[in-house]
Design an enzyme around this catalytic site. Structure first.
Site, mmCIF file in Angstrom:
data_model
loop_
_atom_site.group_PDB
_atom_site.id
_atom_site.type_symbol
_atom_site.label_atom_id
_atom_site.label_comp_id
_atom_site.label_asym_id
_atom_site.label_seq_id
_atom_site.Cartn_x
_atom_site.Cartn_y
_atom_site.Cartn_z
ATOM 1 N N ASP A 47 0.840 -1.191 0.000
ATOM 2 C CA ASP A 47 0.000 0.000 0.000
ATOM 3 C C ASP A 47 0.877 1.243 0.000
ATOM 4 O O ASP A 47 1.490 1.586 1.001
ATOM 5 C CB ASP A 47 -0.910 -0.013 1.239
ATOM 6 C CG ASP A 47 -1.837 1.192 1.265
ATOM 7 O OD1 ASP A 47 -2.905 1.131 0.637
ATOM 8 O OD2 ASP A 47 -1.478 2.199 1.912
ATOM 9 N N TYR A 52 3.921 9.453 0.261
ATOM 10 C CA TYR A 52 4.906 8.736 1.065
ATOM 11 C C TYR A 52 6.329 8.978 0.548
ATOM 12 O O TYR A 52 7.297 8.744 1.272
ATOM 13 C CB TYR A 52 4.613 7.235 1.098
ATOM 14 C CG TYR A 52 3.234 6.876 1.611
ATOM 15 C CD1 TYR A 52 2.447 7.813 2.294
ATOM 16 C CD2 TYR A 52 2.702 5.606 1.402
ATOM 17 C CE1 TYR A 52 1.180 7.488 2.749
ATOM 18 C CE2 TYR A 52 1.434 5.273 1.858
ATOM 19 C CZ TYR A 52 0.674 6.224 2.522
ATOM 20 O OH TYR A 52 -0.580 5.899 2.967
ATOM 21 N N LYS A 81 -2.120 5.933 -4.353
ATOM 22 C CA LYS A 81 -3.158 6.926 -4.067
ATOM 23 C C LYS A 81 -2.885 8.231 -4.796
ATOM 24 O O LYS A 81 -1.728 8.644 -4.936
ATOM 25 C CB LYS A 81 -3.248 7.174 -2.557
ATOM 26 C CG LYS A 81 -3.454 5.897 -1.748
ATOM 27 C CD LYS A 81 -3.554 6.194 -0.264
ATOM 28 C CE LYS A 81 -3.448 4.911 0.532
ATOM 29 N NZ LYS A 81 -2.060 4.414 0.613
ATOM 30 N N HIS A 114 -6.828 9.786 -2.118
ATOM 31 C CA HIS A 114 -6.219 9.737 -0.789
ATOM 32 C C HIS A 114 -7.053 10.481 0.259
ATOM 33 O O HIS A 114 -7.344 9.941 1.327
ATOM 34 C CB HIS A 114 -4.803 10.321 -0.857
ATOM 35 C CG HIS A 114 -3.899 9.859 0.239
ATOM 36 N ND1 HIS A 114 -2.529 9.762 0.098
ATOM 37 C CD2 HIS A 114 -4.155 9.460 1.498
ATOM 38 C CE1 HIS A 114 -2.001 9.326 1.232
ATOM 39 N NE2 HIS A 114 -2.959 9.139 2.098
ATOM 40 N N GLU A 228 5.875 8.939 16.359
ATOM 41 C CA GLU A 228 7.066 9.494 15.706
ATOM 42 C C GLU A 228 6.746 10.758 14.916
ATOM 43 O O GLU A 228 7.650 11.404 14.377
ATOM 44 C CB GLU A 228 7.716 8.439 14.805
ATOM 45 C CG GLU A 228 6.851 7.940 13.692
ATOM 46 C CD GLU A 228 7.384 6.639 13.094
ATOM 47 O OE1 GLU A 228 8.094 6.725 12.080
ATOM 48 O OE2 GLU A 228 7.088 5.556 13.630
ATOM 49 N N SER A 276 6.296 -3.009 9.456
ATOM 50 C CA SER A 276 7.284 -3.250 10.505
ATOM 51 C C SER A 276 8.656 -3.297 9.863
ATOM 52 O O SER A 276 8.812 -3.743 8.722
ATOM 53 C CB SER A 276 7.012 -4.565 11.235
ATOM 54 O OG SER A 276 8.023 -4.789 12.197
ATOM 55 N N ASN A 277 9.646 -2.825 10.593
ATOM 56 C CA ASN A 277 11.033 -2.915 10.128
ATOM 57 C C ASN A 277 11.720 -4.164 10.669
ATOM 58 O O ASN A 277 12.864 -4.436 10.329
ATOM 59 C CB ASN A 277 11.806 -1.661 10.560
ATOM 60 C CG ASN A 277 11.244 -0.402 9.930
ATOM 61 O OD1 ASN A 277 10.931 -0.383 8.747
ATOM 62 N ND2 ASN A 277 11.101 0.661 10.718
#
Length: 324
Positions: A47, A52, A81, A114, A228, A276-277
């Protein structure tokens, strides 16, 4: 499809994996490797979005996986988007083609509006991604005269040309959807919304179900996703990962709080797009359809609802009042 990952059949007949990987806040420096590793782990839906700022890198990860024979293009479900600076009818197709070129692909599996607000056009060669502000100094929000109806007509035309297999919307409320149904020739296949136990939106979910629109939940972990971003309301809100309702249910099932939060959505028919990293958490987040919560556990989680939305421009200090 990835092994053991269920899919949702959209109202246009296309099939979408129920669990995907969200690319918001994935660093450019690591994005290609992250996408490649996610594909190796079993993710098939990615996604993305203009805003981004990492679509080229995401595309590099996809290209590497295809080149090495891990997947074929048709095995993947790539979502992107349309940013609100490109809502004018004549700007939609060119930016769709640019974003496809950034990804290095010929079509999006799902192409989504979006936010339901139109901003004044900023040419990609001037600034890309353009962000919320019209000027480089980030002082002016300037709206365009583009109507959502015209933007959707452009989305329909992009789909007709084969640039997107399915089209959908994000961050729409009930009133906007009901208005949309009066003019849309193609009903949106999906609705992507902020959805977590602090922001459940049960009536919006009922409306989407009534009209056969699949719902994708973003920010499934609630305030965790926004810490963050230096967002005060997120910092002031108890973390769902630490909430006794969530931790007790997780312990009862031998799962992590993250898995419980994701299963709360998937068991109720929604799709999810966590990121997730961590390789270990990548695997855990994909395994959120293989166990079932009890009905009273689902209700306990739903009862945490505070009608608390985090992803609002004003929460970032951006004076755009789309959710006023």
């Amino acid at each position: 499809m990835a092994a053991n990952t269920p899919y949702v059949t959209l109202n246009d007949g296309n099939k979408m994996p129920q669990v995907g990987f969200g690319l918001w806040k994935v660093d450019n420096a690591t994005c290609a490797d992250t996408v490649y590793n996610a594909i190796k782990t079993g993710y098939r839906l990615f996604d993305g979005a203009c805003d981004y700022g990492n679509e080229k890198e995401a595309g590099e990860g996809v290209a590497r996986a295809i080149k090495e024979g891990l997947v074929k293009r048709e095995d993947l479900f790539i979502v992107s988007k349309l940013w609100q600076s490109f809502h004018d009818y004549d700007k939609v197709e060119p930016i769709t083609r640019k974003q496809l070129a950034d990804w290095g692909i010929d079509y999006f599996d799902l192409w989504v509006i979006h936010f339901p607000v139109a901003l004044k056009y900023v040419a990609p060669e001037t600034r890309y991604p353009p962000g919320w502000y019209y000027d480089d100094a980030s002082t002016k929000i300037e709206h365009s005269n583009a109507r959502l109806e015209d933007t959707w007509r452009a989305m329909e035309d992009v789909q007709k040309k084969g640039l997107a297999k399915s089209i959908g919307v994000s961050n729409y409320n009930g009133a906007l959807l009901l208005d949309m149904f009066t003019y849309a020739k193609v009903k949106p296949a999906t609705l992507q919304i902020e959805h977590h136990p602090y922001y459940v939106q049960p009536n919006l979910l009922k409306l989407a179900e009534q009209y056969g629109i699949a719902v994708t939940a973003y920010s499934s972990f609630g305030p965790q996703s926004f810490l963050e971003c230096d967002m005060k309301v997120a910092a002031d809100t108890p973390l769902l990962f630490d909430h006794p309702v969530i931790t007790n249910i997780a312990e009862a099932h031998g799962k992590t709080p993250a898995q419980v939060l994701l299963r709360w959505s998937t068991q109720r028919g929604l799709s999810v797009i966590p990121k997730s990293n961590s390789q270990h958490r990548l695997q855990q987040n994909l395994d959120v359809t293989s166990f079932d919560l009890k009905s009273d556990e689902i209700q306990q989680i739903s009862d945490l609802d505070k009608n608390l939305k985090f992803n609002v421009p004003t929460n970032y200090g951006i004076p755009c009042y789309v959710f006023a």
